[in-house]
Design a protein around this motif. Structure first.
Motif, PDB file in Angstrom:
ATOM      1  N   HIS A   1      33.940  41.439  45.100  1.00 53.67           N
ATOM      2  CA  HIS A   1      34.893  40.702  44.271  1.00 53.67           C
ATOM      3  C   HIS A   1      36.198  41.477  44.233  1.00 53.67           C
ATOM      4  O   HIS A   1      36.244  42.623  43.791  1.00 53.67           O
ATOM      5  CB  HIS A   1      34.351  40.544  42.842  1.00 53.67           C
ATOM      6  N   GLU A   2      37.245  40.860  44.689  1.00 50.77           N
ATOM      7  CA  GLU A   2      38.553  41.498  44.718  1.00 50.77           C
ATOM      8  C   GLU A   2      39.570  40.593  44.029  1.00 50.77           C
ATOM      9  O   GLU A   2      39.559  39.376  44.219  1.00 50.77           O
ATOM     10  CB  GLU A   2      38.995  41.774  46.159  1.00 50.77           C
ATOM     11  N   LYS A   3      40.433  41.204  43.240  1.00 50.29           N
ATOM     12  CA  LYS A   3      41.498  40.451  42.583  1.00 50.29           C
ATOM     13  C   LYS A   3      42.763  41.298  42.554  1.00 50.29           C
ATOM     14  O   LYS A   3      42.742  42.490  42.887  1.00 50.29           O
ATOM     15  CB  LYS A   3      41.071  40.063  41.166  1.00 50.29           C
ATOM     16  N   VAL A   4      43.846  40.671  42.170  1.00 47.34           N
ATOM     17  CA  VAL A   4      45.138  41.357  42.227  1.00 47.34           C
ATOM     18  C   VAL A   4      45.123  42.594  41.338  1.00 47.34           C
ATOM     19  O   VAL A   4      45.547  43.687  41.742  1.00 47.34           O
ATOM     20  CB  VAL A   4      46.270  40.391  41.809  1.00 47.34           C
ATOM     21  N   TRP A   5      44.651  42.421  40.108  1.00 47.90           N
ATOM     22  CA  TRP A   5      44.579  43.555  39.181  1.00 47.90           C
ATOM     23  C   TRP A   5      43.121  43.961  39.059  1.00 47.90           C
ATOM     24  O   TRP A   5      42.320  43.270  38.452  1.00 47.90           O
ATOM     25  CB  TRP A   5      45.144  43.164  37.817  1.00 47.90           C
ATOM     26  N   ASP A   6      42.764  45.074  39.661  1.00 51.84           N
ATOM     27  CA  ASP A   6      41.362  45.459  39.758  1.00 51.84           C
ATOM     28  C   ASP A   6      41.189  46.911  39.331  1.00 51.84           C
ATOM     29  O   ASP A   6      41.804  47.808  39.890  1.00 51.84           O
ATOM     30  CB  ASP A   6      40.888  45.263  41.194  1.00 51.84           C
TER      31      ASP A   6
END
Length: 330
Positions: A152-157
């Motif tokens: 799971h990857e997102k902009v703010w991680d």
């Protein structure tokens, strides 16, 4: 709506897996519905459902209540089904890690369910937690990818900061694995307390998890990764305490990882919540001096129970105050 004292007493009695269920046949729909709502919020719905389902299905209930009960039963069935799927994938992942000779351990959910609870279905879980040295997390990621999981990857991680990486099964995001390098998520707290794979093996050296190791994991999960915001944390502590047979060995293990404050506070509040003499006796071994006394004043039974469904101001301040106490070096 804040919990009334009688609701708190009943919720604790119902959440204790070993406590006898009260006779609820004549309870009103509103009372039963409220207790199910609180149980869901506090992560103990499976235990409360096991104890109250007979009363909830009894004669004379309103149609609206029966519809609510049907939804609760469906939710419980889906949760049990998801746990079965997670166990299947955990076995696949474990086999792949052994093939790659990557040292890692599954902790919390299924381990607690199988080893601490008489009814394994009482301890529900919604993911699989794998603890390993930070240097082995890339290898674990490769094994998870081989098993069909996607990072799971997102902009703010904050994954790298918290040493906690979430992987979801491709095609079914309800199935999640968390690869963790430390059960203490916050870097500021890890300067005082760290619990990674090396610490886990130090307190649970054999191939099977020790009672002391599971109790320490439960305490650090409650107070190192979270702020004791659900009754489920206390139930895990209660069940782990019931499995301790060597108190001196527990004390040595806690001292080895420097978790006296967390274990002492978690045991004390658990003893207060359930009125359990065995847990209270264990708690007395971890006095903690002034810091321990202040911790017990902050982390009270009401602070835990009033954290859900919506945290009261007092609960929020006390539990966050305990976190500030944790950040102070002894």
């Amino acid at each position: 709506m804040p919990l009334a004292p009688e609701e708190k007493r009943l919720l604790c009695q119902l959440a204790d897996p070993e406590a006898t269920a009260p006779d609820a046949a004549l309870w009103s729909d509103a009372r039963l519905g409220r207790l199910f709502e609180l149980a869901r919020a506090h992560g103990v719905l499976a235990i409360v459902w096991r104890k109250l389902r007979g009363a909830a299905r009894g004669e004379g209930r309103s149609e609206a209540f029966r519809a609510d009960i049907e939804r609760i039963e469906t939710e419980h069935t889906l949760t049990v089904g998801r746990a079965m799927l997670l166990r299947h994938h955990a076995a696949r992942i474990g086999a792949r890690l052994r093939e790659r000779a990557i040292p890692a351990e599954i902790v919390k959910g299924p381990v607690f369910a199988d080893r601490l609870y008489t009814h394994a279905s009482d301890r529900t879980f919604t993911d699989i937690d794998i603890l390993a040295d930070p240097g082995d997390l890339d290898g674990i990621g490769a094994a998870l990818a081989d098993c069909g999981f996607v990072l799971h990857e997102k902009v703010w991680d904050n994954s790298a900061r918290y040493l906690e990486y979430k992987w979801f099964f491709e095609g079914n995001p309800q199935l999640m694995v968390e690869a963790q390098g430390d059960l203490v998520h916050y870097p500021s707290l890890r300067r005082r307390l760290s619990f990674g794979y090396a610490e886990l093996k130090a307190v649970s050296e054999g191939a099977e998890p020790s009672p002391a190791g599971m109790l320490i994991v439960a305490a650090i999960h409650a107070l190192g990764g979270h702020k004791f915001h659900r009754l489920q944390f206390a139930v895990d502590m209660l069940q782990a305490a019931r499995h301790i047979v060597d108190e001196a060995a527990l004390a040595r293990a806690v001292a080895r990882v420097g978790a006296e404050l967390e274990v002492g506070a978690a045991l004390h509040v658990t003893a207060d919540l359930f009125g359990d003499a065995r847990t209270a006796a264990l708690a007395d071994r971890f006095d903690g001096g002034r810091r321990g006394a202040l911790g017990r004043r902050l982390l009270t039974a009401d602070a835990v129970l009033d954290a859900m469904p919506k945290p009261s101001r007092g609960s929020h301040l006390r539990r966050h105050g305990f976190r500030w106490l944790q950040l102070l070096r002894a």
